[in-house]
Design an enzyme around this catalytic site. Structure first.
Site, PDB file in Angstrom:
ATOM      1  N   CYS A   1       0.831  -1.203   0.000  1.00  0.00           N
ATOM      2  CA  CYS A   1       0.000   0.000   0.000  1.00  0.00           C
ATOM      3  C   CYS A   1       0.871   1.261   0.000  1.00  0.00           C
ATOM      4  O   CYS A   1       1.585   1.537   0.976  1.00  0.00           O
ATOM      5  CB  CYS A   1      -0.909  -0.033   1.231  1.00  0.00           C
ATOM      6  SG  CYS A   1      -1.777   1.492   1.580  1.00  0.00           S
TER       7      CYS A   1
ATOM      8  N   CYS B   1       0.135   3.732   2.792  1.00  0.00           N
ATOM      9  CA  CYS B   1       0.619   3.160   4.071  1.00  0.00           C
ATOM     10  C   CYS B   1       2.110   3.410   4.234  1.00  0.00           C
ATOM     11  O   CYS B   1       2.578   3.788   5.310  1.00  0.00           O
ATOM     12  CB  CYS B   1       0.348   1.658   4.129  1.00  0.00           C
ATOM     13  SG  CYS B   1      -1.389   1.177   4.060  1.00  0.00           S
TER      14      CYS B   1
END
Length: 144
Positions: free
Chosen positions: A66, A69
């Site tokens: 991600c 993230c």
């Protein structure tokens, strides 16, 4: 006295309120109880933190693939440096802990969940800078 769960061995430690929690070490394994950075925990260890620790627990649900993230990870660390030991900062890899992620109702990542007294207090999704993380956590802990 506060119960603090060790992120290394999961032992429950009683820490006197007058004592500097940043200097406290686990009575079982000898590791520092707070390292000024988020602890990457598996399901069982995270659930023990939430259920048994007297300090609020902030969970960053993330995955290695991600992009947002990965962008938020250093910001989350900066926020941990500001708020620990008043708040325990943890990370939960949603790929490695799919059952818990599903039970938590994770629909998108990154998602932060704030727990206090063993209960979910607040949740937000999306990457944010350290200053906004600190504001979000502080604001939600001040609410009754």
């Amino acid at each position: 006295m506060s119960n603090i769960v060790c992120t290394h061995c999961n032992a429950i430690n009683r820490v006197d309120a007058e004592r500097d929690a940043l200097a406290a070490k686990c009575g079982k394994c000898g590791e520092p109880l707070f390292a000024g950075e988020p602890a990457d925990l598996a399901s069982e260890a995270l659930e023990r933190q939430i259920a048994r620790s007297d300090v609020p627990v902030l969970v960053d649900v993330w995955a290695p693939w991600c992009g947002p993230c990965r962008m938020m990870a250093p910001e989350f660390e900066k926020a941990a440096d500001v708020l620990e030991p008043r708040v325990r900062f943890t990370k939960l890899n949603s790929d490695e802990n799919q059952a818990l992620s599903a039970r938590l109702g994770i629909r998108g990542i990154p998602t932060m969940i704030l727990y206090a007294d063993g209960k979910e207090k607040a949740r937000t999704s999306g990457a944010m800078p350290a200053s906004q993380i600190v504001q979000w956590v502080s604001g939600n802990l001040c609410k009754s």
